[in-house]
Design a protein around this motif. Sequence first.
Motif, short mmCIF file in Angstrom:
data_model
loop_
_atom_site.label_atom_id
_atom_site.label_comp_id
_atom_site.label_asym_id
_atom_site.label_seq_id
_atom_site.Cartn_x
_atom_site.Cartn_y
_atom_site.Cartn_z
N ILE B 64 0.86 -1.19 0.00
CA ILE B 64 0.00 0.00 0.00
C ILE B 64 0.89 1.23 0.00
N SER B 65 0.53 2.22 -0.82
CA SER B 65 1.29 3.47 -0.85
C SER B 65 0.50 4.58 -0.16
N PHE B 66 1.22 5.58 0.30
CA PHE B 66 0.59 6.68 1.03
C PHE B 66 1.03 8.02 0.45
N VAL B 67 0.11 8.95 0.41
CA VAL B 67 0.46 10.32 0.06
C VAL B 67 -0.03 11.21 1.20
N GLY B 68 0.53 12.41 1.28
CA GLY B 68 0.16 13.33 2.35
C GLY B 68 1.40 14.03 2.84
N ASP B 69 1.55 14.18 4.15
CA ASP B 69 2.72 14.86 4.69
C ASP B 69 4.02 14.12 4.36
N ILE B 70 3.92 12.80 4.22
CA ILE B 70 5.07 11.98 3.82
C ILE B 70 4.60 11.09 2.68
N THR B 71 5.45 10.92 1.65
CA THR B 71 5.11 9.99 0.56
C THR B 71 5.92 8.72 0.79
N TRP B 72 5.23 7.61 0.93
CA TRP B 72 5.93 6.37 1.27
C TRP B 72 5.06 5.17 0.96
N SER B 73 5.67 3.98 1.08
CA SER B 73 4.94 2.73 0.86
C SER B 73 5.23 1.74 1.97
N LEU B 74 4.31 0.82 2.11
CA LEU B 74 4.44 -0.21 3.14
C LEU B 74 4.24 -1.56 2.45
N ILE B 75 5.10 -2.52 2.78
CA ILE B 75 4.96 -3.87 2.22
C ILE B 75 4.84 -4.86 3.37
N LEU B 76 3.73 -5.57 3.39
CA LEU B 76 3.55 -6.64 4.39
C LEU B 76 4.01 -7.93 3.73
#
Lengths: 154, 173
Positions: B64-76
């Motif tokens: 899942i990727s995230f946008v907002g104050d920080i741009t990042w992704s998470l891999i489970l």
Amino acid sequence: MVIDDSRVMRNMVMQTLQQAEVANFVFDEAGSGSEAIGKFDADKTDIIFVDWNMPGMNGIEFAREIRAMKWANHIPIVMITSESGQEKQQNAYDKARITCYVTKPFTVDEIREKVGPVIEDLQKKRDRTAAPAPAKAAPPPPKQGGGFFSKLLG
Amino acid sequence: MYTTTQTVNTAPIHPFGQEIVPTVLTEQTVKAAVDSFTKICGAVEVIDDDPTDFAHGKKIDGIISFVGDITWSLILVLPFRSAEMMAQKFAGFEIPFDSEDMGDVVGELTNVLAGVLCGGLESVGVHSQMSLPTVTSGSDFEQLMSENLITQRLFFMTNDHHFMVKLVVARHK
């Protein structure tokens, strides 16, 4: 109606609702907001359970569509989602006028606690609609003697 | 058993110019993983070292990727046995690793982790919006990352099964 893009999740929601025993449900399912809009029949839908994050039309967009339908905007919408932030929950209440919010993962007790009152409220409204109208006072009997028709008929 | 900390380093939250994943992300990810998977699977422990070689063998990744104050992704990252155990605990019935439903469940598990994490970040003033999950499964593979990305791997254990959460943040060019 249960709307979620995950088939497993839809099954889990339906199974948990059955286990919670808050009502005898007959389920209808949809894999997306747009599929649900296509299938939606306000006369056959008592309550809607919808996921937030779905491809295409998401849960918020779906709820707003339903709220814009005058003939359907009374139907309770329960949002079942992994979005757990307070700000996002408030947005769902404000922008999509959802009825209640359940976060994943959920338990049978949580579903019973949150959905139970919605079902009770629904039942009360239905009972009120179904109850016979209070009997009106009988109109007073026509005055005998002295009236125009009495005189006319002799 | 890991006890989550109440004090969170919220500054600096912007990753640019840093060579490490922002502390607030790491702390909130650990808290979210422990909280969400404890509810699903029972006690979750944080492990310091890589307990297995996650690059080899059958496994499934939820991203899942995230946008907002920080741009990042998470891999489970779930090795085969861990995936089957967690899917069973989450869905309430057995799901074979190679079935279509496994992708569905791992996507949902990643979604749950990301949702709890977004809530945690929001509580410390970091705003983020998450994408829909993507799932990859197979044998002997690893997600390739560009050199412009900073990664951090976090290891956990529940019910004698390991899993990993990988954080990926853009490095300032």
